[in-house]
Write a protein that holds these residues in place. Structure first.
Motif, PDB file in Angstrom:
ATOM      1  N   ALA A  82      -5.861  -3.830 -10.789  1.00  0.00           N
ATOM      2  CA  ALA A  82      -6.740  -4.169  -9.667  1.00  0.00           C
ATOM      3  C   ALA A  82      -7.585  -5.399  -9.987  1.00  0.00           C
ATOM      4  O   ALA A  82      -7.668  -6.339  -9.183  1.00  0.00           O
ATOM      5  CB  ALA A  82      -7.631  -2.981  -9.322  1.00  0.00           C
ATOM      6  N   ASN A  83      -8.204  -5.422 -11.158  1.00  0.00           N
ATOM      7  CA  ASN A  83      -9.019  -6.576 -11.533  1.00  0.00           C
ATOM      8  C   ASN A  83      -8.160  -7.809 -11.812  1.00  0.00           C
ATOM      9  O   ASN A  83      -8.609  -8.940 -11.597  1.00  0.00           O
ATOM     10  CB  ASN A  83      -9.869  -6.245 -12.762  1.00  0.00           C
ATOM     11  CG  ASN A  83     -11.155  -5.529 -12.385  1.00  0.00           C
ATOM     12  OD1 ASN A  83     -11.970  -6.046 -11.633  1.00  0.00           O
ATOM     13  ND2 ASN A  83     -11.318  -4.323 -12.896  1.00  0.00           N
ATOM     14  N   GLY A 124     -11.518  -3.510  -3.553  1.00  0.00           N
ATOM     15  CA  GLY A 124     -12.706  -2.978  -4.203  1.00  0.00           C
ATOM     16  C   GLY A 124     -13.066  -3.740  -5.462  1.00  0.00           C
ATOM     17  O   GLY A 124     -14.238  -4.047  -5.710  1.00  0.00           O
ATOM     18  N   ALA A 125     -12.036  -4.067  -6.273  1.00  0.00           N
ATOM     19  CA  ALA A 125     -12.282  -4.829  -7.504  1.00  0.00           C
ATOM     20  C   ALA A 125     -12.791  -6.234  -7.180  1.00  0.00           C
ATOM     21  O   ALA A 125     -13.676  -6.761  -7.865  1.00  0.00           O
ATOM     22  CB  ALA A 125     -10.996  -4.908  -8.328  1.00  0.00           C
ATOM     23  N   SER A 134      -1.162  -1.725  -8.743  1.00  0.00           N
ATOM     24  CA  SER A 134      -2.343  -1.195  -8.071  1.00  0.00           C
ATOM     25  C   SER A 134      -2.067  -1.022  -6.576  1.00  0.00           C
ATOM     26  O   SER A 134      -0.929  -0.851  -6.160  1.00  0.00           O
ATOM     27  CB  SER A 134      -3.538  -2.129  -8.309  1.00  0.00           C
ATOM     28  OG  SER A 134      -4.714  -1.537  -7.829  1.00  0.00           O
ATOM     29  N   LYS A 135      -3.129  -1.052  -5.748  1.00  0.00           N
ATOM     30  CA  LYS A 135      -3.004  -0.973  -4.295  1.00  0.00           C
ATOM     31  C   LYS A 135      -3.938  -2.000  -3.664  1.00  0.00           C
ATOM     32  O   LYS A 135      -4.970  -2.359  -4.256  1.00  0.00           O
ATOM     33  CB  LYS A 135      -3.369   0.426  -3.790  1.00  0.00           C
ATOM     34  CG  LYS A 135      -2.359   1.499  -4.146  1.00  0.00           C
ATOM     35  CD  LYS A 135      -2.749   2.840  -3.526  1.00  0.00           C
ATOM     36  CE  LYS A 135      -1.680   3.892  -3.828  1.00  0.00           C
ATOM     37  NZ  LYS A 135      -2.026   5.218  -3.231  1.00  0.00           N
ATOM     38  N   ASP A 169      -5.409  -3.144 -16.338  1.00  0.00           N
ATOM     39  CA  ASP A 169      -6.249  -3.011 -15.144  1.00  0.00           C
ATOM     40  C   ASP A 169      -5.672  -3.929 -14.065  1.00  0.00           C
ATOM     41  O   ASP A 169      -6.086  -5.092 -13.925  1.00  0.00           O
ATOM     42  CB  ASP A 169      -7.699  -3.387 -15.480  1.00  0.00           C
ATOM     43  CG  ASP A 169      -8.656  -3.099 -14.327  1.00  0.00           C
ATOM     44  OD1 ASP A 169      -8.174  -2.769 -13.223  1.00  0.00           O
ATOM     45  OD2 ASP A 169      -9.872  -3.202 -14.538  1.00  0.00           O
ATOM     46  N   THR A 213      -6.089  -1.683  -1.365  1.00  0.00           N
ATOM     47  CA  THR A 213      -7.447  -1.159  -1.208  1.00  0.00           C
ATOM     48  C   THR A 213      -8.218  -1.212  -2.524  1.00  0.00           C
ATOM     49  O   THR A 213      -9.410  -1.544  -2.548  1.00  0.00           O
ATOM     50  CB  THR A 213      -7.382   0.282  -0.696  1.00  0.00           C
ATOM     51  OG1 THR A 213      -6.493   1.048  -1.534  1.00  0.00           O
ATOM     52  CG2 THR A 213      -6.852   0.332   0.735  1.00  0.00           C
ATOM     53  N   GLU A 214      -7.526  -0.901  -3.639  1.00  0.00           N
ATOM     54  CA  GLU A 214      -8.178  -0.959  -4.942  1.00  0.00           C
ATOM     55  C   GLU A 214      -8.474  -2.409  -5.340  1.00  0.00           C
ATOM     56  O   GLU A 214      -9.513  -2.696  -5.951  1.00  0.00           O
ATOM     57  CB  GLU A 214      -7.308  -0.289  -5.992  1.00  0.00           C
ATOM     58  CG  GLU A 214      -7.116   1.211  -5.754  1.00  0.00           C
ATOM     59  CD  GLU A 214      -6.135   1.829  -6.738  1.00  0.00           C
ATOM     60  OE1 GLU A 214      -5.546   1.067  -7.529  1.00  0.00           O
ATOM     61  OE2 GLU A 214      -5.953   3.051  -6.715  1.00  0.00           O
ATOM     62  N   GLN A 259       0.822  -1.203   0.000  1.00  0.00           N
ATOM     63  CA  GLN A 259       0.000   0.000   0.000  1.00  0.00           C
ATOM     64  C   GLN A 259       0.861   1.260   0.000  1.00  0.00           C
ATOM     65  O   GLN A 259       0.582   2.226  -0.724  1.00  0.00           O
ATOM     66  CB  GLN A 259      -0.926  -0.008   1.227  1.00  0.00           C
ATOM     67  CG  GLN A 259      -1.848   1.195   1.340  1.00  0.00           C
ATOM     68  CD  GLN A 259      -2.982   1.153   0.334  1.00  0.00           C
ATOM     69  OE1 GLN A 259      -3.390   0.085  -0.116  1.00  0.00           O
ATOM     70  NE2 GLN A 259      -3.498   2.323  -0.034  1.00  0.00           N
ATOM     71  N   GLU A 275       1.899   2.322 -10.117  1.00  0.00           N
ATOM     72  CA  GLU A 275       0.560   1.936  -9.657  1.00  0.00           C
ATOM     73  C   GLU A 275      -0.238   1.239 -10.751  1.00  0.00           C
ATOM     74  O   GLU A 275      -1.080   0.384 -10.461  1.00  0.00           O
ATOM     75  CB  GLU A 275      -0.183   3.181  -9.163  1.00  0.00           C
ATOM     76  CG  GLU A 275      -1.479   2.866  -8.428  1.00  0.00           C
ATOM     77  CD  GLU A 275      -2.064   4.100  -7.765  1.00  0.00           C
ATOM     78  OE1 GLU A 275      -3.259   4.052  -7.423  1.00  0.00           O
ATOM     79  OE2 GLU A 275      -1.337   5.103  -7.600  1.00  0.00           O
ATOM     80  N   TYR A 276       0.026   1.566 -12.024  1.00  0.00           N
ATOM     81  CA  TYR A 276      -0.721   0.919 -13.095  1.00  0.00           C
ATOM     82  C   TYR A 276      -0.384  -0.571 -13.209  1.00  0.00           C
ATOM     83  O   TYR A 276      -1.162  -1.354 -13.762  1.00  0.00           O
ATOM     84  CB  TYR A 276      -0.436   1.602 -14.433  1.00  0.00           C
ATOM     85  CG  TYR A 276       0.963   1.404 -14.956  1.00  0.00           C
ATOM     86  CD1 TYR A 276       1.291   0.302 -15.732  1.00  0.00           C
ATOM     87  CD2 TYR A 276       1.969   2.332 -14.664  1.00  0.00           C
ATOM     88  CE1 TYR A 276       2.581   0.115 -16.218  1.00  0.00           C
ATOM     89  CE2 TYR A 276       3.259   2.150 -15.139  1.00  0.00           C
ATOM     90  CZ  TYR A 276       3.560   1.047 -15.916  1.00  0.00           C
ATOM     91  OH  TYR A 276       4.841   0.876 -16.374  1.00  0.00           O
TER      92      TYR A 276
END
Length: 281
Positions: free
Chosen positions: A237-238, A62-63, A55-56, A235, A58-59, A42, A51-52
């Protein structure tokens, strides 16, 4: 309980308590490592790591929540789970039958084993386009690809297990008037139990690898299709959410196979044999 038995019982209770305490400490250490890794992830995502790409947490959470809260997400999980279960089950059954047949007929085994070894040398994912031509991009192309890995592992474990049966035990059972079903119950099944369940644990991840690889190549649904689409869209996160779902499926399958392994060996009375070997190691 006699006086001489009391010290031994006390020592056993102390060892049991120490073992439980060590297990609790081990679990807490694992949780701490995971928490530290998530914290560093994080904090470093963005300032240090792109980050791309990562990600993180938390993201990702969410995903993952969006995936589990949508009908399409559960459909992907269901499709992949069915393909893995079907491919794994068919591969185990096919490999076990072929191993039993070739192990029971040595001449046939010597004739066909080199051909099987040659086919096994082909990278399994390289066969995916061939199966796609035969079965299309539907579920059966993924199931057949998932069959290959578990089938070969099961075949070799059963085939070699039959060849390594103790000849003395077979002869003793035969001298005592035992028939084929006696050999099966008292010699073959106990001999093949450990390699059979070892093949199950090894074949499970191979089935998952086959399904995901095939979904990467050509599919319209499934976790592998979602992972490929997310990666192409950058993407992260996904992508990580799909990986978490995949890891959960892998751990579930491995836990189920471990439970079946312990249950079957306990029913067969082979747990006591395994324990001394494990303690000696």
């Amino acid at each position: 309980m006699t006086a001489t038995d009391r010290p031994a019982a006390a020592v056993a209770d102390k060892q049991k308590g120490d073992w439980k305490q060590s297990q609790v400490v081990l679990v807490l250490l694992r949780i701490g490592v995971i928490a530290l890794a998530l914290f560093l992830w994080q904090v470093l995502s963005g300032p240090v790591l792109p980050e791309y790409a990562v990600s993180k947490p938390t993201e990702v959470a969410g995903a993952l929540g969006e995936m589990l809260g949508s009908a399409s997400g559960w459909n992907d999980i269901r499709v992949t789970a069915i393909e893995i279960a079907a491919g794994f089950g068919l591969g185990v059954a096919f490999g076990a039958v072929v191993g039993l047949v070739l192990g029971s007929f040595p001449l046939l085994g010597r004739v066909l084993e080199p051909l099987i070894a040659a086919f096994n040398g082909i990278p399994k994912i390289a066969l995916a386009p061939l199966f796609l031509l035969f079965f299309g991009i539907g579920a059966w192309s993924k199931i057949t690809i998932a069959m290959i890995g578990p089938a070969f592992v099961m075949f070799y474990n059963v085939y070699l297990g039959l060849r390594l049966r103790e000849r003395e035990l077979v002869e003793i059972v035969q001298v005592m008037g035992g028939r084929r079903h006696h050999l099966l119950i008292y010699v073959t099944i106990p001999t093949l139990a450990a390699p059979f369940f070892a093949a199950l644990k090894t074949g499970g991840p191979l089935a998952i690898l086959g399904v995901i690889g095939a979904e990467f190549i050509a599919s319209t649904e499934g976790i592998g299709h979602g992972l490929f689409t997310s990666a192409m869209n950058l993407d992260a996160a996904n992508t990580f959410a799909g990986l978490i779902a995949l890891i959960t499926m892998t751990l579930t399958l491995n836990g189920t196979l471990t439970w079946l392994d312990k249950l079957a060996l306990r029913r067969l009375g082979l747990t006591a044999r395994r324990r001394p070997a494990a303690e000696g190691a």
